[in-house]
Design an enzyme around this catalytic site. Structure first.
Site, short mmCIF file in Angstrom:
data_model
loop_
_atom_site.label_atom_id
_atom_site.label_comp_id
_atom_site.label_asym_id
_atom_site.label_seq_id
_atom_site.Cartn_x
_atom_site.Cartn_y
_atom_site.Cartn_z
N ASP A 277 29.20 74.94 39.53
CA ASP A 277 28.30 73.99 38.89
C ASP A 277 27.73 73.09 39.98
OD1 ASP A 277 26.95 72.16 37.38
OD2 ASP A 277 28.57 71.78 35.97
N GLU A 279 24.91 71.33 39.55
CA GLU A 279 24.03 70.47 38.77
C GLU A 279 22.69 71.15 38.54
OE1 GLU A 279 23.75 68.77 36.25
OE2 GLU A 279 24.70 66.94 36.98
N ASN A 280 22.26 71.06 37.28
CA ASN A 280 21.05 71.75 36.84
C ASN A 280 21.14 73.25 37.09
OD1 ASN A 280 20.00 69.27 36.09
ND2 ASN A 280 18.87 68.99 38.00
N GLY A 355 28.79 66.82 34.95
CA GLY A 355 28.45 65.64 35.73
C GLY A 355 27.90 64.51 34.89
N ASP A 356 27.18 64.85 33.80
CA ASP A 356 26.63 63.83 32.91
C ASP A 356 27.56 63.57 31.72
OD1 ASP A 356 26.33 66.18 31.54
OD2 ASP A 356 24.14 66.09 31.40
N ASN A 476 45.65 78.35 5.29
CA ASN A 476 45.47 78.82 3.92
C ASN A 476 46.54 79.85 3.54
OD1 ASN A 476 43.13 77.25 3.62
ND2 ASN A 476 41.87 78.86 4.52
N ASP A 493 51.63 72.53 10.67
CA ASP A 493 51.35 73.92 10.30
C ASP A 493 52.02 74.91 11.24
OD1 ASP A 493 49.79 73.11 8.19
OD2 ASP A 493 47.87 73.46 9.19
N HIS A 521 56.17 89.08 5.45
CA HIS A 521 55.08 90.04 5.60
C HIS A 521 54.77 90.65 4.24
CE1 HIS A 521 57.54 93.82 5.44
NE2 HIS A 521 58.48 93.06 5.94
#
Length: 980
Positions: A277, A279-280, A355-356, A476, A493, A521
């Protein structure tokens, strides 16, 4: 001749508890040192010393996995870099010291109960004292608030204060990672990594000694190749000090993610990669495009090392390695991208964000360091060897018990399934036969690491050994292996309390948040279930057997080296069969699209389509489908409130959604539509689609689903796109009929199809992976099995530049539709068997990528094949009943629809899956459809074998009586039998 230490095969060794344990792999750099020493000795001395080396390897003393004192610690990564004149200016880890002599704290945790903090330090051998964290955080939860810098620069990382993108914490700050989310084994100890989920991140904007304004630097981190996403940005390295994007070259950070920034990356395999990375731009090399070498390819790799070094002026290099075994792989070494030379680094350090402060990423962090200066390859190689010697994810020496850190497998005790184990299958918990001869991946997926209960320390949680950070949890009432997000609900859970086996064998595991239910099962899947209750898996019969499991040592044998070749294909029938129900256009239909409903009750009611009634019918239909225990529901994909509500109805009933992704009128430029095409609704050629418009519409729907907090479990790209009426790039139905529905297409016709479907498939996959990176994706279901070569052609698509691309790498399976044109069960079985064998012969890597039969029906073909209704004959071959004909050979008697479905499941699907000579990999079967039916002169004489108010001439090939909504007798059991 004296063999080298690497060639000496050491036996399995007995341990105090009687378990067998493999000697850890030797660090290769150590081997070279030892061999140099041996060569300098006389022959008798060499023999004596070699024997001493072997003895040392046996007790572990020479590989420092359990060194008793700190002074025995060899060089660690930052010692290696210092000796190479590129000293560390940052060294972060929650796992171990990165200097041999470091004796300070590794990280700090904060307790939720009283906001107190505590530093977590080291054991004498330089690994984290995780027991101190466990004691401090007992009966509450903790987050990691700080990761200390072990270098003399004191560049510690704290929770990010935010930046251009604000976080969810106080004053726009990011969130801290839960301290106990990622327990792993390193150096033989249980320690904790840092598990980053979207919204979390760490940063230091005021550092010392970090490269700025084009100075050279290097960095590495140990991360995970199984915990990642495509969000921006899972970075570690140099960034802006302001928390804002200040332009190209102002960042220099190593990134691990599924990069979808460049268009050709979106068409590649769904694998994580190692990138820079800057930047841009997330760069794989000096081009703004995808470099396949950046992909972490091959088998799943739960621990990887990611490397970036940059001379700051002209060039940079990227590498990746398996953190458990092997050497580094060079991704790229060469010039910087245009506009990035020289670099303009600012010297902040970040982890898990951009970076941002972009904070949409997910990933795992175990250790990392940054250097002053451009490290040598020799130094990098030595650090990689040191990382491998840590034994990330290796056994803790405890097996077959429920003690924290122990590795176990759970074997069923029911009479049917004593060779079946609970395993992680693409995130679902299932039971499946696993043996010592099974693939290592299968054995690994059936291995679980016992952890202290995330919701109750007196109980246990079970972590996947192949996917660190993924825990067995209820969702669920079904069990799944999912990343732990640190929430209270997730903790509860994922916690189970062991008790003596209810049938007197092994152990039973009680749900911590619903004590009347236990892990059990049921028809190949795993649930939590009570002894009697409303759900099918609560069935009382043999309940004590179904909830009792033998806790055994792990089946997996730890892989200690890469095989260097392709893995063997798994057996075609290794995965449990799952069944589903197709309900096309559920969002607007129940039985047939209004106003075309049959003139039977309840459709004559004046209030049939009044507000609220449609919604009530949707709920009733979904309740009915859930009643037949379907695992899957298939329907067209959309992002409307109505479509999202349907998705919620599906998931609330414990089912999964297979969503059909299709093209729409708005995806095409004016003039592409062919209104006079011989098709009821006209047709479009896929080759004319506006890909950008299509992706914009699709991504809008995907974003709406994710914003609603929902997910889609699998995607089918298109529906019967081999038909001219669905894709005008194909021959017409009349042309197929001329050739008796057998394959006849020329290479030119095949290429016409491929030019349309391949880009459509690639664009669909790219958009889906941005939002649901783990969802399986399959090709459309062929309406004609004869058109299977169209899918085969996707494996070798030649572009205008001459480059050949295999588009089948983008998918996880192949769709199939079966409507046998038969008047007898014998012909149905023969035709369906031949069709599936034909398709399997044409589908690339079908042993790895299963066939999904996403539509099938034994009678539906009568709607268009010109034959009388399939079930219009009685047992004597005379009109008047709902039976088909007896075949001339007498193999099958005349059958009603229920018996014909049974025959398909047993004599087609199961017979092909279990074939000893030529098995076919079929893993999913969807019945078409739940409620299909309608008036037709073909059914004038049909009289069904159950009481019904249907008028004469009404055909049913669904599962319900449209006049009442009741299930057709026996159909639920028959259809579900495909998975039993």
């Amino acid at each position: 001749m004296l063999r080298t230490v690497k060639e000496i095969e050491l036996p399995f060794l007995g341990t105090a508890n009687g378990m067998r344990k493999r000697v850890p792999r030797v660090d290769e750099s150590m081997v070279e040192v030892l061999m140099s020493a041996l060569r300098s000795l006389s022959r008798p001395e060499r023999v004596r010393v070699a024997l001493a080396i072997i003895a040392g390897l046996v007790d572990g003393s020479l590989i420092c996995l359990r060194a008793a004192h700190a002074e025995t610690i060899k060089q660690r990564p930052c010692d290696i870099y210092a000796a190479a004149n590129t000293p560390c200016v940052a060294a972060h880890s929650t796992v171990r010291s990165l200097y041999a002599k470091y004796a300070g704290a590794l990280y700090q945790v904060k307790r939720a109960s009283d906001s107190a903090t505590q530093d977590i330090g080291l054991l004498p051998d330089g690994y984290a004292n995780a027991a101190a964290q466990d004691a401090f955080c007992k009966n509450t939860t903790c987050i990691i608030t700080k990761i200390y810098d072990q270098s003399p620069r004191h560049n510690a990382l704290a929770i990010s204060d935010g930046g251009h993108y604000k976080g969810l914490g106080p004053n726009g700050s990011d969130l801290g990672a839960s301290a106990d989310v990622l327990p792993v084994t390193a150096g033989g100890h249980e320690v904790y990594g840092v598990s980053i989920s979207p919204g979390m991140g760490y940063r230091n904007n005021r550092t010392s000694g970090v490269a700025v304004r084009g100075e050279p630097e290097g960095m590495y981190m140990v991360s995970s190749g199984t915990h990642y996403n495509s969000g921006c940005c899972f970075d570690y390295g140099n960034a802006e000090t302001s928390g804002n994007d200040t332009g190209a070259g102002h960042m220099d950070a190593v990134n691990v993610s599924r990069d979808l920034e460049w268009s050709d990356c979106r068409n590649g395999p769904a694998e994580p990669g190692v990138q820079a990375d800057l930047e841009n731009g997330i760069f794989h090399w000096d081009k703004r495009s995808c470099n396949p070498a950046s992909n972490v390819s091959g088998r799943p790799r739960p621990f990887i090392s990611a490397w970036l070094k940059n001379n700051g002026q002209t060039s940079f290099a990227l590498k990746w390695g398996d953190a458990q075994v092997g050497r580094l792989n060079t991704i790229y070494s060469g010039g910087l991208p245009a506009g990035y030379a020289p670099m303009r680094q600012e010297g902040a350090i970040l982890l898990g964000v951009g970076g941002d402060n972009s904070h949409a990423s997910a990933g795992s962090f175990f250790e990392g360091a940054m250097t002053a200066g451009f490290p040598t390859d020799n130094a990098d190689n030595a650090v990689q060897a040191d990382i491998v010697a840590v034994g990330y994810g290796g056994p803790a020496g405890i097996m077959g018990t429920l003690e924290p850190g122990s590795e176990i497998s759970l074997r069923a005790t029911t009479a049917c399934c004593t060779g079946d184990y609970i395993r992680n299958q693409n995130g679902d918990a299932v039971i499946a036969p696993i043996a010592s001869s099974s693939l290592e991946q299968d054995k690994g997926d059936a291995t679980w690491i016992v952890r202290r209960g995330l919701g109750d320390n007196a109980c246990v949680s079970l972590e996947s050994s192949t996917h660190p950070g993924d825990f067995l949890r209820r969702q669920n009432l079904a069990l799944r292996a999912q990343p732990f997000d640190g929430t209270a609900q997730n903790r509860s859970d994922a916690t189970f309390c062991p008790q003596p086996g209810k049938n007197g064998k092994g152990r039973s595991f009680q749900s911590a948040n619903e004590p009347t239910k236990y892990i059990r099962h049921y028809y190949g899947k795993v649930y939590i279930a009570g002894d009697g209750g409303a759900d099918p898996w609560d069935a009382a019969a043999h309940w004590s057997d179904y909830v009792s499991f033998i806790v055994s040592p792990p089946l997996t044998a730890r892989t200690t080296s890469d095989a260097g070749g392709a893995a063997l294909d798994p057996p075609a029938s290794s995965a449990p069969l799952e069944f589903g129900v197709d309900r096309s256009s559920m969002a607007t239909q129940w039985t047939l699209a209004w106003p075309q409903e049959p003139k039977v009750s309840p459709f004559l009611g004046a209030d049939y389509n009044k507000p609220g009634n449609f919604e009530a019918r949707r709920v009733a239909v979904m309740d009915g489908i859930a009643r037949i225990h379907a695992a899957w529901f298939r329907v067209g994909f959309g992002g409307s409130p109505q479509a999202i509500d349907l998705l919620k109805l599906v998931h609330a009933r414990g089912m999964k959604m297979l969503a059909i992704v299709g093209h729409a009128t708005s995806d095409y430029p004016p003039g592409a539509y062919k209104a006079r095409s011989g098709c009821q609704w006209g047709t479009y050629p896929l080759s004319k689609i506006d890909i950008a418009a299509y992706q914009k519409r699709l991504e809008g729907a995907l974003a709406a689903v994710r914003t609603a907090g929902e997910t889609v479990d699998a995607f089918e790209i298109g529906n019967e796109l081999d038909l001219y009426c669905n894709d005008a790039d194909n021959p017409t139905g009349a042309e197929w009929a001329k050739h008796q529905w057998q394959w006849f297409l020329s290479p030119v016709q095949v290429q016409a199809f491929v030019r349309g479907y391949a880009p459509f498939l690639a664009a669909s996959v790219a958009s889906i992976r941005m939002y649901f990176p783990q969802a399986p994706i399959i090709t459309y279901g062929n309406s004609l099995p004869a058109s299977a070569p169209l899918i085969e052609a996707l494996a070798k698509v030649q572009g205008r530049d001459g480059k050949v691309t295999d588009y089948t790498k983008l998918v996880d399976g192949y769709g199939s539709h079966l409507y046998p044109m038969s008047a007898t069960t014998f012909n149905m079985v023969r035709d369906a068997t031949n069709s599936l064998r034909y398709e399997a012969a044409h589908y690339p890597q079908v042993n790895r990528k299963p066939i999904w039969i996403t539509e099938w029906n034994p009678a539906g073909s009568s709607w268009w094949n010109g034959q009388p209704w399939y079930f219009q004959y009685d047992a004597h071959g005379q009109p008047g009943g709902d039976l088909n004909k007896t075949d001339a050979r007498g193999v099958y008697k005349a059958m009603d629809q229920t018996d014909a479905v049974h025959a398909f499941n047993h004599d087609v699907v199961e017979a092909l899956r279990s074939s000893a000579t030529a098995p076919v990999n079929i893993s999913y079967v969807f019945y078409y459809s739940y409620d299909s039916g309608g008036p037709s002169p073909k059914c004038d004489h049909v009289k069904y074998s159950w009481p019904t108010s249907l008028p004469a001439g009404f055909c049913i090939d669904g599962m319900i009586d449209p006049s009442t909504g009741d299930l057709v007798p026996g159909m639920a059991a028959a259809v579900a039998g495909a998975a039993r």
